[in-house]
Write an enzyme that holds these catalytic residues in place. Structure first.
Site, PDB file in Angstrom:
ATOM      1  CB  SER A   1       4.460 -59.282   5.710  1.00  0.00           C
ATOM      2  OG  SER A   1       4.952 -58.485   6.754  1.00  0.00           O
TER       3      SER A   1
ATOM      4  CE  LYS B   1       3.173 -54.768   5.676  1.00  0.00           C
ATOM      5  NZ  LYS B   1       3.029 -56.174   5.308  1.00  0.00           N
TER       6      LYS B   1
END
Length: 185
Positions: free
Chosen positions: A90, A133
């Site tokens: 990511s 996140k």
């Protein structure tokens, strides 16, 4: 600023990039990419793909005199907090942005955090941990976020108190990320 999922929730991932001019005797050989910060195999591979995408972007976007930056410099990427192992795909868009900032001599937005795997063709691929996140970005004071377009539903399903006050962009390709990270003045 990158965003990562950890076993303790989300965290920010800082990625630094430095370019070292290559000696004239090294011209013609392949420039090197060194990656440090206790990164796992997947992140090592992501850094190679990020460099390819950064080179592609520089060829199109760099002003005269900076288009050969990656041919003229060896690049070193470092993720601080080396005692903490890091792995996963990511950080691809964040690594690409870090290298582009270096090559273009232009900083990205200060209030921006991002996550997303990047493909060889510059597509931004979905990732996990969107809730964690988002929380990490809020804690770090990042109010502008870039997520993969395929994660929009994940973000839309978050409670209002997590989404409110954030400027969120969803990227299908790295070109979408670039527009947010390096806005026109």
């Amino acid at each position: 600023t990158g965003l990562a999922w950890t076993s303790m929730g989300g965290s920010v991932l800082y990625i630094e990039a430095v370019g070292m001019p290559r000696p004239t005797s090294a011209k013609g050989s392949t420039p090197s990419l060194k990656v440090t910060g206790q990164l796992g195999n997947v992140m090592q591979e992501s850094s190679q793909i990020a460099l390819l995408n950064a080179r592609r972007q520089v060829a199109v976007r760099a002003p005269e005199g900076r288009q050969a930056y990656f041919e003229d410099h060896d690049v070193h990427i470092h993720c601080p907090e080396g005692a903490t192992p890091k792995d996963g795909p990511s950080a691809g868009v964040t690594m690409t942005t870090s290298m582009l900032s270096l090559a273009l001599d232009r900083p990205p937005r200060r209030d921006l955090a991002m996550t997303g795997e990047i493909s060889l063709n510059g597509k931004v691929l979905p990732v996990g941990g969107i809730k964690e996140k988002t929380i990490a970005a809020r804690r770090a004071g990042c109010h502008a976020l870039v997520f993969p377009e395929a994660n929009q539903r994940d973000f839309d399903e978050l409670p209002d108190y997590l989404r409110d006050g954030l400027e969120v962009h969803f990227a299908k390709t790295y070109d979408d990320v670039f527009k947010v990270a390096f806005p026109e003045d």
